[in-house]
Design an enzyme around this catalytic site. Structure first.
Site, PDB file in Angstrom:
ATOM      1  N   ARG A   1      11.207  -1.908  11.055  1.00 24.54           N
ATOM      2  CA  ARG A   1      10.132  -1.400  11.898  1.00 24.54           C
ATOM      3  C   ARG A   1       9.930  -2.390  13.037  1.00 24.54           C
ATOM      4  O   ARG A   1       9.925  -3.600  12.795  1.00 24.54           O
ATOM      5  CB  ARG A   1       8.839  -1.306  11.080  1.00 24.54           C
ATOM      6  CG  ARG A   1       8.648   0.030  10.420  1.00 24.54           C
ATOM      7  CD  ARG A   1       7.501   0.024   9.457  1.00 24.54           C
ATOM      8  NE  ARG A   1       6.212  -0.376  10.021  1.00 24.54           N
ATOM      9  CZ  ARG A   1       5.055  -0.280   9.379  1.00 24.54           C
ATOM     10  NH1 ARG A   1       5.031   0.233   8.151  1.00 24.54           N
ATOM     11  NH2 ARG A   1       3.925  -0.666   9.921  1.00 24.54           N
TER      12      ARG A   1
ATOM     13  N   ARG B   1      11.758  -6.343   5.001  1.00 27.20           N
ATOM     14  CA  ARG B   1      11.535  -4.901   4.843  1.00 27.20           C
ATOM     15  C   ARG B   1      12.447  -4.084   5.761  1.00 27.20           C
ATOM     16  O   ARG B   1      12.556  -4.378   6.951  1.00 27.20           O
ATOM     17  CB  ARG B   1      10.079  -4.637   5.203  1.00 27.20           C
ATOM     18  CG  ARG B   1       9.541  -3.338   4.731  1.00 27.20           C
ATOM     19  CD  ARG B   1       8.055  -3.396   4.597  1.00 27.20           C
ATOM     20  NE  ARG B   1       7.383  -3.181   5.869  1.00 27.20           N
ATOM     21  CZ  ARG B   1       6.104  -2.823   5.949  1.00 27.20           C
ATOM     22  NH1 ARG B   1       5.384  -2.647   4.853  1.00 27.20           N
ATOM     23  NH2 ARG B   1       5.539  -2.650   7.117  1.00 27.20           N
TER      24      ARG B   1
ATOM     25  N   LYS C   1       0.817  -1.222   0.000  1.00 29.46           N
ATOM     26  CA  LYS C   1       0.000   0.000   0.000  1.00 29.46           C
ATOM     27  C   LYS C   1       0.852   1.274   0.000  1.00 29.46           C
ATOM     28  O   LYS C   1       0.611   2.177  -0.784  1.00 29.46           O
ATOM     29  CB  LYS C   1      -0.915   0.052   1.225  1.00 29.46           C
ATOM     30  CG  LYS C   1      -2.007  -0.976   1.255  1.00 29.46           C
ATOM     31  CD  LYS C   1      -3.023  -0.681   2.346  1.00 29.46           C
ATOM     32  CE  LYS C   1      -2.443  -0.550   3.737  1.00 29.46           C
ATOM     33  NZ  LYS C   1      -1.787  -1.754   4.266  1.00 29.46           N
TER      34      LYS C   1
ATOM     35  N   ARG D   1      -9.787   1.339   8.920  1.00 25.37           N
ATOM     36  CA  ARG D   1      -9.190   0.057   9.280  1.00 25.37           C
ATOM     37  C   ARG D   1     -10.228  -0.882   9.884  1.00 25.37           C
ATOM     38  O   ARG D   1      -9.922  -2.002  10.211  1.00 25.37           O
ATOM     39  CB  ARG D   1      -8.158   0.380  10.330  1.00 25.37           C
ATOM     40  CG  ARG D   1      -6.813  -0.269  10.391  1.00 25.37           C
ATOM     41  CD  ARG D   1      -5.992  -0.449   9.222  1.00 25.37           C
ATOM     42  NE  ARG D   1      -4.685  -0.901   9.614  1.00 25.37           N
ATOM     43  CZ  ARG D   1      -3.565  -0.254   9.358  1.00 25.37           C
ATOM     44  NH1 ARG D   1      -3.573   0.859   8.673  1.00 25.37           N
ATOM     45  NH2 ARG D   1      -2.412  -0.747   9.742  1.00 25.37           N
TER      46      ARG D   1
ATOM     47  N   ARG E   1      -0.481  -8.768  13.428  1.00 24.69           N
ATOM     48  CA  ARG E   1      -1.013  -7.731  12.526  1.00 24.69           C
ATOM     49  C   ARG E   1      -1.876  -8.359  11.440  1.00 24.69           C
ATOM     50  O   ARG E   1      -2.896  -7.799  11.042  1.00 24.69           O
ATOM     51  CB  ARG E   1       0.147  -6.940  11.890  1.00 24.69           C
ATOM     52  CG  ARG E   1       0.822  -6.004  12.883  1.00 24.69           C
ATOM     53  CD  ARG E   1       2.137  -5.494  12.361  1.00 24.69           C
ATOM     54  NE  ARG E   1       1.985  -4.579  11.248  1.00 24.69           N
ATOM     55  CZ  ARG E   1       2.934  -4.360  10.334  1.00 24.69           C
ATOM     56  NH1 ARG E   1       4.084  -5.005  10.401  1.00 24.69           N
ATOM     57  NH2 ARG E   1       2.726  -3.522   9.361  1.00 24.69           N
TER      58      ARG E   1
HETATM   59  P1  AMP Z   1       0.577   0.899   8.941  1.00 25.06           P
HETATM   60  O1  AMP Z   1       1.805   1.689   8.641  1.00 25.06           O
HETATM   61  O2  AMP Z   1      -0.619   1.340   8.143  1.00 25.06           O
HETATM   62  O3  AMP Z   1       0.809  -0.583   8.883  1.00 25.06           O
HETATM   63  O4  AMP Z   1       0.187   1.230  10.464  1.00 25.06           O
HETATM   64  C1  AMP Z   1       1.066   0.959  11.534  1.00 25.06           C
HETATM   65  C2  AMP Z   1       0.280   0.902  12.845  1.00 25.06           C
HETATM   66  O5  AMP Z   1      -0.354   2.168  13.091  1.00 25.06           O
HETATM   67  C3  AMP Z   1      -0.866  -0.096  12.889  1.00 25.06           C
HETATM   68  O6  AMP Z   1      -0.433  -1.412  13.201  1.00 25.06           O
HETATM   69  C4  AMP Z   1      -1.743   0.508  14.000  1.00 25.06           C
HETATM   70  O7  AMP Z   1      -1.189   0.276  15.280  1.00 25.06           O
HETATM   71  C5  AMP Z   1      -1.624   1.992  13.712  1.00 25.06           C
HETATM   72  N1  AMP Z   1      -2.667   2.450  12.744  1.00 25.06           N
HETATM   73  C6  AMP Z   1      -2.469   2.940  11.483  1.00 25.06           C
HETATM   74  N2  AMP Z   1      -3.631   3.286  10.923  1.00 25.06           N
HETATM   75  C7  AMP Z   1      -4.597   3.001  11.825  1.00 25.06           C
HETATM   76  C8  AMP Z   1      -6.017   3.121  11.841  1.00 25.06           C
HETATM   77  N3  AMP Z   1      -6.694   3.604  10.788  1.00 25.06           N
HETATM   78  N4  AMP Z   1      -6.681   2.724  12.959  1.00 25.06           N
HETATM   79  C9  AMP Z   1      -6.031   2.253  14.047  1.00 25.06           C
HETATM   80  N5  AMP Z   1      -4.693   2.100  14.096  1.00 25.06           N
HETATM   81  C10 AMP Z   1      -3.968   2.475  13.007  1.00 25.06           C
END
Ligand code: AMP
Length: 227
Positions: free
Chosen positions: A159, A126, A13, A87, A170
């Site tokens: 990360r 990654r 993404k 989400r 996740r």
């Molecule tokens: P990502 O980079 O999109 O994988 O997001 C990393 C982390 O940020 C996720 O595992 C959540 O802990 C938090 N996060 C990101 N977007 C959301 C969202 N829309 N709702 C809740 N937590 C989020």
């Protein structure tokens, strides 16, 4: 134009959103990036969410919805690409409310689908640069010199939530909380599924085609309305 990018962690993404936002002049809103910035800057929000993010769980809806509402409020014009939001179904409802208040509408939801084995492989390969945020991936996109960033020579990091045990959590969070959005948007006729287990350039091509079809569909609908 309002686009949503949907897909499990590791589906690409972030990479695709960056490319498409640049190509199409859209504003790229990544909730994950915004939260990571808060953590890095040690803000109040950052302190609140750091441990939840490390554990791979979702941060509270109210916090994330407020962040998105502030961004939409400050949007003057032009399109937006939402990456990582919504989400879950409750966030999708909130988004619909916010959009209807601003006369906006979701045009397409681009769903990047990738098999779970491939997701785990990608996430474990990654790395990123803590200085300029450039992303690398073993073995697809290697830095010129092992372990350091091409742009600034900084040592590459992983990360914390890309550790294997957290990756599994996740993926579970995606399955239970986020994947119901696939049906939610499919029923609205907005979901376009793109098999993303192919080369990233091919994925970008397929996504661009899906986006170009939006214009075609609108023209067809306008034609039907006139007839
Ligand atoms: P990502 O980079 O999109 O994988 O997001 C990393 C982390 O940020 C996720 O595992 C959540 O802990 C938090 N996060 C990101 N977007 C959301 C969202 N829309 N709702 C809740 N937590 C989020």
């Amino acid at each position: 134009m309002v686009l949503i990018l949907l897909g499990a962690p590791g589906s690409g993404k972030g990479t695709q959103a960056n490319r498409l936002a640049q190509k199409l002049g859209l504003r790229h809103l990544s909730t994950g990036d915004m939260l990571r910035r808060h953590v890095k800057d040690g803000t109040e929000i950052g302190k609140k969410v750091e441990s939840t993010m490390k554990s791979g769980q979702l941060v509270p809806d109210e916090l994330i919805v407020k962040m998105i509402a502030d961004q939409i409020e400050s949007m003057s014009s032009g399109g937006v690409m939402l990456d990582g939001f919504p989400r879950n179904l409750s966030q999708a409802d909130k988004l619909d409310e916010m959009f209807s208040d601003h006369g906006l509408n979701v045009d397409r939801v681009l769903f990047l689908s990738v098999d779970e084995d491939e997701l785990i492989k990608r996430l474990s390969g990654r790395f990123y640069c803590p200085k300029c945020d450039a992303g690398y991936n073993y073995p697809m996109h290697l830095p010129k010199s092992e372990g350091v960033c091409d742009n600034d020579g900084e040592k590459l990091l992983r990360r914390p939530d890309d550790e294997e045990s957290i990756v599994r959590d996740r993926l579970e969070v995606y399955r239970t909380q986020t994947s119901p959005l696939e049906d939610y948007y499919r029923k609205q006729g907005k979901l376009v599924e793109i098999r993303a287990n192919i080369h990233p350039d091919k994925v970008t091509e397929a996504m661009l085609k899906a986006i170009m079809d939006i214009g075609q569909t609108d023209l067809k609908q306008a034609g039907n309305a006139k007839a």
